[in-house]
Design a protein around this motif. Structure first.
Motif, mmCIF file in Angstrom:
data_model
loop_
_atom_site.group_PDB
_atom_site.id
_atom_site.type_symbol
_atom_site.label_atom_id
_atom_site.label_comp_id
_atom_site.label_asym_id
_atom_site.label_seq_id
_atom_site.Cartn_x
_atom_site.Cartn_y
_atom_site.Cartn_z
ATOM 1 N N GLY A 94 0.789 -1.235 0.000
ATOM 2 C CA GLY A 94 0.000 0.000 0.000
ATOM 3 C C GLY A 94 0.812 1.270 0.000
ATOM 4 N N HIS A 95 2.086 1.190 -0.384
ATOM 5 C CA HIS A 95 2.865 2.432 -0.481
ATOM 6 C C HIS A 95 2.145 3.388 -1.436
ATOM 7 C CE1 HIS A 95 6.048 5.255 -1.398
ATOM 8 N NE2 HIS A 95 6.622 4.856 -0.267
ATOM 9 N N SER A 96 2.221 4.672 -1.141
ATOM 10 C CA SER A 96 1.450 5.633 -1.954
ATOM 11 C C SER A 96 1.877 5.614 -3.421
ATOM 12 C CB SER A 96 1.596 7.047 -1.388
ATOM 13 O OG SER A 96 2.920 7.472 -1.519
ATOM 14 N N TYR A 166 2.597 5.499 8.588
ATOM 15 C CA TYR A 166 1.868 6.710 8.186
ATOM 16 C C TYR A 166 2.808 7.560 7.342
ATOM 17 C CZ TYR A 166 0.060 11.425 8.223
ATOM 18 O OH TYR A 166 -0.353 12.672 7.813
ATOM 19 N N GLU A 167 2.450 7.710 6.069
ATOM 20 C CA GLU A 167 3.289 8.491 5.160
ATOM 21 C C GLU A 167 2.423 9.515 4.437
ATOM 22 O OE1 GLU A 167 7.056 6.136 4.051
ATOM 23 O OE2 GLU A 167 5.488 5.593 2.653
ATOM 24 N N PRO A 168 2.385 10.754 4.935
ATOM 25 C CA PRO A 168 1.631 11.775 4.206
ATOM 26 C C PRO A 168 2.229 11.941 2.809
ATOM 27 C CG PRO A 168 2.916 12.758 6.018
ATOM 28 C CD PRO A 168 3.084 11.280 6.119
ATOM 29 N N ALA A 171 4.614 14.641 1.835
ATOM 30 C CA ALA A 171 5.929 14.695 2.486
ATOM 31 C C ALA A 171 6.911 13.682 1.892
ATOM 32 C CB ALA A 171 5.779 14.452 3.983
ATOM 33 N N ILE A 172 6.439 12.830 0.961
ATOM 34 C CA ILE A 172 7.313 11.774 0.451
ATOM 35 C C ILE A 172 8.197 12.317 -0.664
ATOM 36 C CG2 ILE A 172 7.398 9.564 -0.739
ATOM 37 C CD1 ILE A 172 4.847 8.780 0.707
ATOM 38 N N GLY A 173 9.499 12.280 -0.436
ATOM 39 C CA GLY A 173 10.457 12.683 -1.458
ATOM 40 C C GLY A 173 10.409 14.163 -1.790
ATOM 41 N N GLY A 230 10.612 4.763 11.808
ATOM 42 C CA GLY A 230 10.423 5.407 10.514
ATOM 43 C C GLY A 230 10.547 4.464 9.328
ATOM 44 N N LEU A 231 9.840 4.843 8.262
ATOM 45 C CA LEU A 231 10.028 4.216 6.953
ATOM 46 C C LEU A 231 10.746 5.278 6.117
ATOM 47 C CD1 LEU A 231 9.575 1.868 4.990
ATOM 48 C CD2 LEU A 231 7.271 2.717 4.559
ATOM 49 N N ILE A 232 11.979 4.959 5.761
ATOM 50 C CA ILE A 232 12.878 5.984 5.225
ATOM 51 C C ILE A 232 13.132 5.717 3.745
ATOM 52 C CG2 ILE A 232 15.068 7.194 5.666
ATOM 53 C CD1 ILE A 232 13.354 6.728 8.247
ATOM 54 N N GLY A 233 12.940 6.716 2.900
ATOM 55 C CA GLY A 233 13.214 6.570 1.474
ATOM 56 C C GLY A 233 14.591 7.114 1.136
ATOM 57 N N GLY A 234 14.632 8.355 0.658
ATOM 58 C CA GLY A 234 15.883 8.957 0.181
ATOM 59 C C GLY A 234 17.064 8.804 1.128
HETATM 60 P P1 PGA Z 1 11.275 9.694 1.579
HETATM 61 O O1 PGA Z 1 10.401 8.389 1.225
HETATM 62 O O2 PGA Z 1 11.944 9.415 2.886
HETATM 63 O O3 PGA Z 1 12.249 9.817 0.444
HETATM 64 O O4 PGA Z 1 10.324 10.839 1.660
HETATM 65 C C1 PGA Z 1 9.668 7.720 2.212
HETATM 66 C C2 PGA Z 1 8.910 6.569 1.585
HETATM 67 O O5 PGA Z 1 8.389 6.727 0.483
HETATM 68 O O6 PGA Z 1 8.806 5.480 2.186
#
Ligand code: PGA
Length: 249
Positions: A94-96, A166-168, A171-173, A230-234
């Motif tokens: 379910g990632h956005s 919870y990933e608004p 706020a992602i990337g 946290g779920l961390i992307g970049g």
């Molecule tokens: P971000 O990504 O840390 O680069 O904003 C988070 C994610 O998509 O899980």
């Protein structure tokens, strides 16, 4: 059981060589003395390499997606059995970006969750509102239906294997993060909704925050009472940033 988690979602980054190099670096630079589960979610092609490199460590390997069917004529897809056969026991669903670019819906996600849990996979289930939902003050409503439509049919026992992220979406990337207060408000809301449906087990559900977590903002976000990691992307693509974020918890 509620615990601290830092998970790196690599998305479509890092080929096989880069995966090997990063994971060796991570093993050598893992912060010690931390009560935190560290996870990495590489691309499908690198999962087997990752489980082999991390076999004797307590770093977990997660997949970024899976198909809901057990198997069959679904060209290009990956089944739960395929993941388990290479040692993967956790999957992000379910990632956005999956919802937005690959048209995953709450009902297809409910099927994926069911399939994963039937095979005793642990699920990191992502929820989060878009900017327009925040502006129109519909953010709690949107997240409520994401939870309800994909998870609230589950029996109580299933929640042992669910982690919420919870990933608004705004706020992602983007470099924008929710303020610690906005994160706490939503995490508390999520926990209350789970409590409303399932009772006290809600206290034991791990709820992660995702969306532009960086070494310099990690600590204030993680210090909120309902934020369990946290779920961390970049920032999970760079070893110095990722280990700094692990250290921030
Ligand atoms: P971000 O990504 O840390 O680069 O904003 C988070 C994610 O998509 O899980």
């Amino acid at each position: 059981m509620r615990h601290k988690v830092i998970a790196g979602n690599w998305k479509m980054h890092k080929n096989a060589q880069e995966t090997v190099a990063f994971l060796n670096d991570l093993v050598n630079n893992m912060p010690t003395g931390k009560e935190v589960e560290v996870m990495v979610a590489p691309a499908f092609t690198n999962l087997m390499l990752a489980t082999q490199i991390l076999e004797d460590t307590n770093i977990t390997v997660a997949a970024q997606n899976m198909h809901q069917a057990e198997g069959g004529a679904f060209t290009g897809e990956i089944s739960v059995d395929m993941l388990k056969s290479v040692g993967v026991e956790t999957v992000i669903l379910g990632h956005s970006e999956r919802r937005q670019y690959f048209k995953e819906t709450s009902s297809s996600l409910a099927n994926k969750v069911d399939t994963a849990l039937r095979h005793k996979m642990r699920v990191i289930f992502c929820v989060g509102e878009e900017l327009k939902d925040r502006k129109s003050k519909q953010f709690q409503n949107v997240v409520f239906y994401q939870l309800k439509d994909s998870l609230f049919h589950l029996p109580k026992e299933a929640w042992e294997n669910i982690i919420i992220a919870y990933e608004p979406v705004w706020a992602i990337g983007t470099g924008e993060t929710a303020t610690p207060e906005q994160a706490q408000e939503m995490h508390q809301f999520i926990r209350e909704q789970i409590a409303h449906h399932y009772g006290s087990l809600a206290d034991n559900v791990t709820i992660l925050y995702g969306g532009s977590v960086k070494p310099d903002n990690a600590q204030t976000i993680f210090s909120q009472p309902d934020v369990d990691g946290g779920l961390i992307g970049g920032a999970a693509l760079n070893i110095a940033d990722f280990t700094a974020i692990i250290n921030a918890i």
